[in-house]
Scaffold this motif. Structure first.
Motif, short mmCIF file in Angstrom:
data_model
loop_
_atom_site.label_atom_id
_atom_site.label_comp_id
_atom_site.label_asym_id
_atom_site.label_seq_id
_atom_site.Cartn_x
_atom_site.Cartn_y
_atom_site.Cartn_z
N ASN A 4 0.83 -1.22 0.00
CA ASN A 4 0.00 0.00 0.00
C ASN A 4 0.86 1.26 0.00
O ASN A 4 0.64 2.20 0.77
N VAL A 59 1.07 3.50 -2.27
CA VAL A 59 0.39 4.64 -2.88
C VAL A 59 -1.02 4.70 -2.33
O VAL A 59 -1.78 3.73 -2.43
N GLU A 60 -1.38 5.82 -1.75
CA GLU A 60 -2.72 6.03 -1.21
C GLU A 60 -3.35 7.24 -1.88
O GLU A 60 -2.72 8.29 -2.01
N LYS A 61 -4.59 7.07 -2.29
CA LYS A 61 -5.31 8.14 -2.99
C LYS A 61 -6.25 8.84 -2.03
O LYS A 61 -7.11 8.21 -1.40
N GLU A 62 -6.11 10.13 -1.92
CA GLU A 62 -7.01 10.94 -1.12
C GLU A 62 -8.11 11.53 -2.02
O GLU A 62 -7.90 11.73 -3.21
N GLN A 103 -9.10 13.03 -14.73
CA GLN A 103 -9.58 12.09 -13.73
C GLN A 103 -8.50 11.03 -13.53
O GLN A 103 -8.02 10.44 -14.50
N LEU A 104 -8.11 10.81 -12.28
CA LEU A 104 -7.13 9.78 -11.98
C LEU A 104 -7.84 8.43 -11.97
O LEU A 104 -8.64 8.13 -11.08
N TRP A 133 -3.06 3.67 -11.35
CA TRP A 133 -1.61 3.82 -11.43
C TRP A 133 -0.96 2.44 -11.47
O TRP A 133 -1.56 1.44 -11.09
N PHE A 161 1.04 7.33 -13.28
CA PHE A 161 -0.34 7.73 -12.99
C PHE A 161 -1.11 7.81 -14.31
O PHE A 161 -0.66 8.47 -15.26
#
Length: 335
Positions: A92, A94-97, A105-106, A109, A130
């Motif tokens: 984990n 990479v964490e997306k907020e 739009q993401l 990744w 990304f």
């Protein structure tokens, strides 16, 4: 676990990480330096720092604005080779907020190891790619819908009478100039790439449609005048200066008894279109006027028939172009 005091990171060894595709980066120091150093009971150190970085992202704009970009974030050791330092991804890592970007739009990744050999040796490297999908809403409102309306506006000339030249010519020129201006504005903020983008295809085709509408009126106008000129030549009539609508030329000759007599030679008439004609014989003006009126109606009907055909061909062609355009660029894979 013990949190070490601020500044301890200056007294111990820390990895010499740098961002390979960095353009600018800064540490956060308001209101205090935003770094963290923890010491665990098993001897492990946990070092964290908050950095704001501006990174370069090489974009491929062939599908712009229907594109999806892959922007990398590359970590690499500056001076230590793989013999001394090894980089590995944590679980984990990479964490997306929750956040929103105005144009993208993401959608995900990918992570990979980008270690490679240089002249000085093999250096450890990690990379995050990304995946950013461009939001098409802005371009639908600012580019696609206005250009569609301009193309439809150019078709209005097909319903205007062919004799209304002052109405049809400005309409065609206005739509052509508007499309040219809109195309220049859509590409003004983009890099000058050497390949064709999706928005270039759209703008060129819309410009072609409005220009074809203007050429269609020119074709109808020339066709109607050409038919009338052919009709004049085939009726052995010689145009002269406009005169009175109906008068006779007489030739005087002397008879054997010395008396003069008048012989009608030619009759000059003026047609409804303002053309004066020499007519041999005894054809009266009423019959000529009906012949010309009948011919004018016939050849105008032929010219109007071209307008009627254009009312169907242009919309159908534009719809087919839209189907091919949207299907092609939505299904075309990103490079």
């Amino acid at each position: 676990m013990i949190k070490l005091e601020d500044g301890m990171w200056n007294k111990i060894w820390v990895p010499d990480v740098f961002f390979r595709n960095e353009k600018r980066a800064d540490f956060h120091s308001v209101t205090v330096p935003q770094r963290l150093l923890r010491l665990y009971s098993d001897g492990r150190l946990w070092y964290v720092s908050k950095i704001t970085a501006k990174l370069s992202c090489p974009m491929k704009l062939k599908k712009y604005p229907l594109d999806t970009q892959k922007c990398p974030f590359i970590f690499e050791s500056f001076g230590h080779t793989l013999e001394r330092v090894v980089y590995k991804w944590l679980p984990n890592s990479v964490e997306k907020e929750p956040f929103e970007m105005p144009q993208y739009q993401l959608i995900g990744w990918t992570q990979r190891d980008c270690s490679q050999n240089y002249t000085a040796g093999a250096f450890p490297c990690l990379q995050i790619d990304f995946l950013l999908k461009r939001d098409i809403g802005f371009y639908m409102i600012q580019v696609y819908i206005p250009s569609i309306l301009i193309v439809i506006l150019s078709w209005v000339s097909f319903w205007i009478d062919i004799d209304a030249v002052p109405a049809r010519v400005p309409l065609g020129l206005l739509t052509v100039l508007t499309m040219t201006t809109q195309s220049a504005g859509a590409n003004s903020h983009l890099p000058r790439v050497s390949y064709i983008k999706a928005i270039d295809v759209w703008m060129c085709m819309c410009l072609l449609f409005v220009f074809a509408s203007l050429l269609e009126f020119a074709l109808v106008n020339v066709y109607s005048r050409k038919e009338f000129n052919i009709w004049r030549r085939t009726n052995s009539m010689m145009p002269v200066q406009n005169g009175r609508k109906h008068h006779h030329h007489h030739h005087h000759r002397h008879g054997s008894d010395g008396a003069e007599e008048e012989i009608p030679l030619k009759k000059v008439v003026t047609t409804p279109s303002g053309i004066s004609l020499h007519m041999n014989g005894k054809s009266d003006y009423a019959s000529l006027r009906e012949d010309e009126k009948r011919f004018l109606i016939e050849h105008k009907q032929k010219a109007r028939h071209i307008d009627k055909i254009s009312r169907k061909i242009f919309p159908v062609s534009f719809i087919l172009f839209n189907v091919v355009y949207w299907v092609t660029y939505f299904m075309l894979p990103d490079d």
